[in-house]
Write an enzyme that holds these catalytic residues in place. Structure first.
Site, PDB file in Angstrom:
ATOM      1  N   ASN A 101     -21.417 -37.291  18.940  1.00  0.00           N
ATOM      2  CA  ASN A 101     -20.651 -36.514  17.973  1.00  0.00           C
ATOM      3  C   ASN A 101     -19.143 -36.647  18.183  1.00  0.00           C
ATOM      4  O   ASN A 101     -18.392 -35.703  18.004  1.00  0.00           O
ATOM      5  CB  ASN A 101     -21.083 -35.043  17.999  1.00  0.00           C
ATOM      6  CG  ASN A 101     -20.587 -34.226  16.821  1.00  0.00           C
ATOM      7  OD1 ASN A 101     -20.305 -33.039  16.962  1.00  0.00           O
ATOM      8  ND2 ASN A 101     -20.473 -34.804  15.650  1.00  0.00           N
ATOM      9  N   ASP A 116     -22.464 -48.141  16.630  1.00  0.00           N
ATOM     10  CA  ASP A 116     -21.578 -47.279  17.397  1.00  0.00           C
ATOM     11  C   ASP A 116     -20.344 -48.075  17.828  1.00  0.00           C
ATOM     12  O   ASP A 116     -20.467 -49.067  18.543  1.00  0.00           O
ATOM     13  CB  ASP A 116     -22.309 -46.757  18.629  1.00  0.00           C
ATOM     14  CG  ASP A 116     -21.570 -45.643  19.341  1.00  0.00           C
ATOM     15  OD1 ASP A 116     -20.364 -45.436  19.074  1.00  0.00           O
ATOM     16  OD2 ASP A 116     -22.195 -44.969  20.177  1.00  0.00           O
ATOM     17  N   CYS A 164     -17.647 -40.062  17.272  1.00  0.00           N
ATOM     18  CA  CYS A 164     -17.199 -41.211  16.476  1.00  0.00           C
ATOM     19  C   CYS A 164     -17.791 -41.169  15.071  1.00  0.00           C
ATOM     20  O   CYS A 164     -17.145 -40.748  14.124  1.00  0.00           O
ATOM     21  CB  CYS A 164     -17.575 -42.537  17.153  1.00  0.00           C
ATOM     22  SG  CYS A 164     -16.666 -42.885  18.679  1.00  0.00           S
ATOM     23  N   ARG A 165     -19.037 -41.602  14.944  1.00  0.00           N
ATOM     24  CA  ARG A 165     -19.620 -41.810  13.623  1.00  0.00           C
ATOM     25  C   ARG A 165     -19.908 -40.522  12.870  1.00  0.00           C
ATOM     26  O   ARG A 165     -19.556 -40.398  11.692  1.00  0.00           O
ATOM     27  CB  ARG A 165     -20.898 -42.647  13.743  1.00  0.00           C
ATOM     28  CG  ARG A 165     -20.637 -44.047  14.277  1.00  0.00           C
ATOM     29  CD  ARG A 165     -21.916 -44.739  14.652  1.00  0.00           C
ATOM     30  NE  ARG A 165     -22.515 -44.082  15.821  1.00  0.00           N
ATOM     31  CZ  ARG A 165     -23.742 -44.343  16.273  1.00  0.00           C
ATOM     32  NH1 ARG A 165     -24.507 -45.225  15.651  1.00  0.00           N
ATOM     33  NH2 ARG A 165     -24.202 -43.727  17.342  1.00  0.00           N
ATOM     34  N   SER A 166     -20.562 -39.556  13.500  1.00  0.00           N
ATOM     35  CA  SER A 166     -20.938 -38.358  12.736  1.00  0.00           C
ATOM     36  C   SER A 166     -19.739 -37.488  12.349  1.00  0.00           C
ATOM     37  O   SER A 166     -19.704 -36.995  11.212  1.00  0.00           O
ATOM     38  CB  SER A 166     -22.030 -37.552  13.447  1.00  0.00           C
ATOM     39  OG  SER A 166     -21.644 -37.155  14.734  1.00  0.00           O
ATOM     40  N   CYS A 209     -24.942 -38.468  15.317  1.00  0.00           N
ATOM     41  CA  CYS A 209     -24.862 -39.706  16.093  1.00  0.00           C
ATOM     42  C   CYS A 209     -25.112 -39.349  17.554  1.00  0.00           C
ATOM     43  O   CYS A 209     -25.522 -38.228  17.850  1.00  0.00           O
ATOM     44  CB  CYS A 209     -23.521 -40.421  15.880  1.00  0.00           C
ATOM     45  SG  CYS A 209     -22.069 -39.596  16.564  1.00  0.00           S
TER      46      CYS A 209
END
Length: 171
Positions: free
Chosen positions: A26, A140, A28-30, A23
């Protein structure tokens, strides 16, 4: 329109399957995808897959994931605690599959790839969702509230289920 509509590349012959989630920063999402995928595979008795995460940018390198993502993930039983790092060109040789979270991440990853073989490793996380067909990316949540983190986790769980099923068929 999905993030990526090209064919998925083949596996390396002699190594364990390795996947990288990417993401923007690095945090939140990933890292959530890394933790969710790891737990889903371990729970299914398939912990023999290498899973990591990285960010396009280096702003948060060495930091823990966003506190809100860690808290929302912990309520669902996930340990989202990997340290942020920036993707490197060497990751394209190191990983079989590199999953981007949104259109911008996908474009950045394709620009970082040095050749067609590396570009074929870049896949869109959302392409593997089956329960959230109305989403073509994982938005995001960083600048939003709690609902954004819950939505991101819902979408990532869906995508990880699809990725796990897809990987099982490729073995």
């Amino acid at each position: 329109m999905n993030c990526n509509n090209q064919a998925h590349s083949s596996l390396k012959k002699d190594d364990r399957i390795s996947i990288l989630f990417v993401c923007l920063g690095n945090i939140c999402r990933s890292p959530a995808a890394e933790a969710i995928m790891r737990k889903k595979l371990e729970d299914a008795g398939n912990a023999d897959i290498i899973i990591d995460s990285a960010g396009i940018g280096s702003w948060h390198e060495g930091q823990l994931p966003d506190r809100r993502m860690r808290e929302h993930g912990a309520r669902r039983g996930y340990d989202i605690s990997s340290r942020a790092r920036q993707i490197k060109t060497a990751d394209f040789a190191r990983f079989d599959y590199i999953f981007g979270m949104d259109h911008e991440n996908m474009a950045d990853l394709k620009r970082l790839a040095r050749n067609d073989e590396e570009r074929r490793k870049v896949l869109c996380t959302a392409d593997f969702m089956t329960r959230h067909a109305d989403y073509d990316t994982v938005p995001d949540p960083y600048y939003g509230g709690a609902d954004g983190f819950e939505l991101a986790l819902d979408l990532i769980e869906d995508a990880c289920d699809g990725i796990a099923e897809w990987l099982a068929k490729r073995k």
